[in-house]
Design a protein around this motif. Structure first.
Motif, PDB file in Angstrom:
ATOM      1  N   TYR A  59      -5.468  16.917  -1.574  1.00  0.00           N
ATOM      2  CA  TYR A  59      -6.156  15.843  -0.684  1.00  0.00           C
ATOM      3  C   TYR A  59      -5.709  14.536  -1.081  1.00  0.00           C
ATOM      4  O   TYR A  59      -5.633  14.225  -2.274  1.00  0.00           O
ATOM      5  CB  TYR A  59      -7.608  16.110  -0.879  1.00  0.00           C
ATOM      6  N   GLY A  60      -5.652  13.574  -0.095  1.00  0.00           N
ATOM      7  CA  GLY A  60      -5.083  12.395  -0.412  1.00  0.00           C
ATOM      8  C   GLY A  60      -6.127  11.199   0.361  1.00  0.00           C
ATOM      9  O   GLY A  60      -6.320  11.193   1.593  1.00  0.00           O
ATOM     10  N   LEU A  61      -6.660  10.398  -0.492  1.00  0.00           N
ATOM     11  CA  LEU A  61      -7.318   9.250   0.164  1.00  0.00           C
ATOM     12  C   LEU A  61      -6.876   7.974  -0.482  1.00  0.00           C
ATOM     13  O   LEU A  61      -6.569   7.789  -1.266  1.00  0.00           O
ATOM     14  CB  LEU A  61      -8.873   9.429  -0.311  1.00  0.00           C
ATOM     15  N   GLY A  62      -6.846   6.584   0.571  1.00  0.00           N
ATOM     16  CA  GLY A  62      -6.544   5.634   0.240  1.00  0.00           C
ATOM     17  C   GLY A  62      -6.810   4.545   1.393  1.00  0.00           C
ATOM     18  O   GLY A  62      -7.737   4.905   2.333  1.00  0.00           O
ATOM     19  N   TYR A  63      -6.259   3.379   1.042  1.00  0.00           N
ATOM     20  CA  TYR A  63      -6.419   2.417   2.058  1.00  0.00           C
ATOM     21  C   TYR A  63      -5.356   1.462   2.005  1.00  0.00           C
ATOM     22  O   TYR A  63      -4.419   1.189   1.014  1.00  0.00           O
ATOM     23  CB  TYR A  63      -7.855   1.506   2.005  1.00  0.00           C
ATOM     24  N   GLY A  64      -4.819   0.619   3.092  1.00  0.00           N
ATOM     25  CA  GLY A  64      -3.891  -0.302   3.219  1.00  0.00           C
ATOM     26  C   GLY A  64      -4.324  -1.492   3.332  1.00  0.00           C
ATOM     27  O   GLY A  64      -5.353  -1.893   3.357  1.00  0.00           O
ATOM     28  N   ASP A  65      -3.131  -2.483   2.814  1.00  0.00           N
ATOM     29  CA  ASP A  65      -3.434  -3.930   2.610  1.00  0.00           C
ATOM     30  C   ASP A  65      -2.913  -4.812   3.767  1.00  0.00           C
ATOM     31  O   ASP A  65      -3.122  -6.098   3.750  1.00  0.00           O
ATOM     32  CB  ASP A  65      -3.031  -4.394   1.303  1.00  0.00           C
ATOM     33  N   GLY A  66      -2.397  -4.055   4.997  1.00  0.00           N
ATOM     34  CA  GLY A  66      -2.232  -4.627   6.024  1.00  0.00           C
ATOM     35  C   GLY A  66      -0.653  -5.205   6.123  1.00  0.00           C
ATOM     36  O   GLY A  66      -0.036  -5.744   7.004  1.00  0.00           O
ATOM     37  N   ASP A  67       0.394  -4.677   5.157  1.00  0.00           N
ATOM     38  CA  ASP A  67       1.565  -4.766   5.219  1.00  0.00           C
ATOM     39  C   ASP A  67       2.287  -3.928   6.181  1.00  0.00           C
ATOM     40  O   ASP A  67       1.800  -3.021   6.405  1.00  0.00           O
ATOM     41  CB  ASP A  67       2.141  -4.703   3.583  1.00  0.00           C
ATOM     42  N   SER A  68       3.329  -4.613   6.448  1.00  0.00           N
ATOM     43  CA  SER A  68       4.080  -3.717   7.582  1.00  0.00           C
ATOM     44  C   SER A  68       5.362  -2.839   6.969  1.00  0.00           C
ATOM     45  O   SER A  68       6.275  -2.872   7.311  1.00  0.00           O
ATOM     46  CB  SER A  68       4.864  -4.909   8.405  1.00  0.00           C
ATOM     47  N   PHE A  69       4.973  -2.194   6.099  1.00  0.00           N
ATOM     48  CA  PHE A  69       5.891  -1.218   5.386  1.00  0.00           C
ATOM     49  C   PHE A  69       4.819  -0.494   4.461  1.00  0.00           C
ATOM     50  O   PHE A  69       3.641  -0.474   4.402  1.00  0.00           O
ATOM     51  CB  PHE A  69       6.752  -1.775   4.345  1.00  0.00           C
ATOM     52  N   TYR A  70       5.270   0.988   4.238  1.00  0.00           N
ATOM     53  CA  TYR A  70       4.472   2.016   3.526  1.00  0.00           C
ATOM     54  C   TYR A  70       5.160   2.361   2.248  1.00  0.00           C
ATOM     55  O   TYR A  70       6.247   2.705   2.163  1.00  0.00           O
ATOM     56  CB  TYR A  70       4.485   3.485   4.416  1.00  0.00           C
ATOM     57  N   GLY A  71       4.304   2.182   1.201  1.00  0.00           N
ATOM     58  CA  GLY A  71       4.934   2.260  -0.184  1.00  0.00           C
ATOM     59  C   GLY A  71       3.732   2.005  -1.226  1.00  0.00           C
ATOM     60  O   GLY A  71       2.488   1.503  -0.788  1.00  0.00           O
ATOM     61  N   VAL A  72       3.972   2.240  -2.399  1.00  0.00           N
ATOM     62  CA  VAL A  72       2.800   1.912  -3.513  1.00  0.00           C
ATOM     63  C   VAL A  72       2.631   0.342  -3.653  1.00  0.00           C
ATOM     64  O   VAL A  72       1.452   0.035  -4.097  1.00  0.00           O
ATOM     65  CB  VAL A  72       3.738   2.301  -4.805  1.00  0.00           C
ATOM     66  N   ASP A  73       3.441  -0.612  -2.985  1.00  0.00           N
ATOM     67  CA  ASP A  73       2.906  -2.064  -3.091  1.00  0.00           C
ATOM     68  C   ASP A  73       2.223  -2.340  -1.641  1.00  0.00           C
ATOM     69  O   ASP A  73       1.748  -3.356  -1.850  1.00  0.00           O
ATOM     70  CB  ASP A  73       4.299  -2.766  -2.910  1.00  0.00           C
ATOM     71  N   SER A  74       1.798  -1.343  -0.902  1.00  0.00           N
ATOM     72  CA  SER A  74       1.012  -1.667   0.233  1.00  0.00           C
ATOM     73  C   SER A  74      -0.297  -0.875   0.120  1.00  0.00           C
ATOM     74  O   SER A  74      -1.112  -1.099   1.304  1.00  0.00           O
ATOM     75  CB  SER A  74       1.879  -1.643   1.564  1.00  0.00           C
ATOM     76  N   ARG A  75      -0.541  -0.155  -0.869  1.00  0.00           N
ATOM     77  CA  ARG A  75      -1.645   0.784  -0.677  1.00  0.00           C
ATOM     78  C   ARG A  75      -2.423   0.736  -2.069  1.00  0.00           C
ATOM     79  O   ARG A  75      -1.732   0.704  -2.951  1.00  0.00           O
ATOM     80  CB  ARG A  75      -1.395   2.251  -0.224  1.00  0.00           C
ATOM     81  N   ARG A  76      -3.679   1.291  -1.777  1.00  0.00           N
ATOM     82  CA  ARG A  76      -4.411   2.054  -2.893  1.00  0.00           C
ATOM     83  C   ARG A  76      -4.649   3.394  -2.716  1.00  0.00           C
ATOM     84  O   ARG A  76      -5.396   3.525  -1.561  1.00  0.00           O
ATOM     85  CB  ARG A  76      -5.567   1.069  -3.355  1.00  0.00           C
TER      86      ARG A  76
END
Length: 326
Positions: free
Chosen positions: A128-145
């Motif tokens: 299971y995976g849970l998270g949120y995005g910071d609004g950046d226009s790419f997907y990766g460790v730098d744009s999520r927690r």
């Protein structure tokens, strides 16, 4: 007298906990073939290509099946449904597959090719995976927690899930009332929402592909703008601490209620004093039945689930958990 005092005190504690569950509730979809909001807010959803299906009790048209291709439920595009953290979301789920592309359960703010909102997904290893995005226009460790649970998805079995997100390093994924812990990842900024609505059954997480769709069954989806306590979470999945359990037949304070569970019709052998009143509370602390205690208690109009029966006599009282399975 002492027994009466502690029984009453227990009932008060249970109802206080159950009543709190409606606090901060944004929406509740029973998915009885539709996405009608059962909360007081009227935030009805729009069902797209998800079809009515059997729920965990085998009752027809009491859940929704998502096909993993083009099924989803769109929530209203409202600021109320894009709250600041913390939030809690709970639901019943039955996965069809371990394919992570088919296990995107929800996103509270979906925008193609932008990492936004709170989302529930799965890892390639089936966790299971849970998270949120910071609004950046790419997907990766730098744009999520995100939090990856130590628990893995089980295919073909109904499970109750509750997720709590407080901040980047404080998230919880509860499976059937158990928080299995996990590992945090990502270095993204604070939660950002998009101008678009939240979606149940879909999440976008790759700029080169279309959004992923969920494949499986969902039921009783509820969304809060606060963090539920561990006690409240255990009440949600029917494992809250009650005075008695759900057994085939059970005697409490001179009252026998049977069969338990039942299809909604219960028979009562009453050993209390005369003039008893009966109250039935649902899992959110709402009174769904009130009246004089009779030899037959017909609750067949109520939905499947766990309820609390309170019987109050002139000199004593009792509380008992009962279960309805149609």
């Amino acid at each position: 007298m002492k027994r009466f005092f502690f029984s009453t005190l227990f009932a008060v504690a249970v109802f206080q906990t159950m009543g709190q569950l409606s606090d901060g509730m944004l929406l509740r979809y029973f998915f009885n073939g539709d996405a009608v909001d059962a909360s007081d807010n009227g935030y009805h959803g729009i069902v797209v290509n998800a079809i009515p299906a059997l729920d965990r009790f085998g009752q027809p048209s009491k859940s929704l099946y998502f096909n993993g291709i083009d099924s989803y439920v769109e929530m209203p595009n409202l600021d109320d449904l894009k709250p600041e953290l913390p939030i809690t979301i709970s639901y019943w789920i039955n996965y069809d597959t371990l394919d992570p592309i088919k296990n995107a359960v929800f996103s509270t703010s979906l925008e193609e090719d932008k990492n936004t909102g709170v989302f529930m997904t799965a890892s390639s290893s089936g966790n299971y995976g849970l998270g949120y995005g910071d609004g950046d226009s790419f997907y990766g460790v730098d744009s999520r927690r995100s939090l990856g649970s130590n628990a893995t998805i089980e295919v073909g079995v109904w499970h109750h899930i509750t997720v709590v997100v407080r901040d980047a390093q404080d998230m919880e994924i509860w499976i059937d009332c158990i928080n299995h812990g996990g590992s945090y990842s990502g270095t993204g900024g604070p939660l950002e929402y998009s101008p678009f609505p939240g979606i149940i059954g879909m999440h976008d997480q790759h700029t080169s592909f279309n959004a992923y769709h969920f494949q499986g069954y969902l039921d009783d989806f509820t969304y809060w703008n606060r963090d539920l306590s561990a006690t409240e979470i255990t009440m949600l999945c029917g494992k809250g601490h009650t005075e008695v359990g759900v057994n085939d037949i059970e005697r409490t304070e001179g009252v026998i209620v049977y069969p338990n569970p039942s299809d909604g019709v219960f028979y009562v052998l009453n050993g209390l004093s005369s003039g008893e009143s009966a109250l039935i509370y649902n899992s959110f602390g709402q009174i769904v039945y009130t009246g004089k205690l009779q030899n037959t208690l017909d609750l067949s109009h109520l939905d499947n689930g766990i309820y609390i029966l309170v019987v109050e006599g002139s000199n004593n009282s009792m509380t008992q958990r009962i279960q309805i399975i149609h």
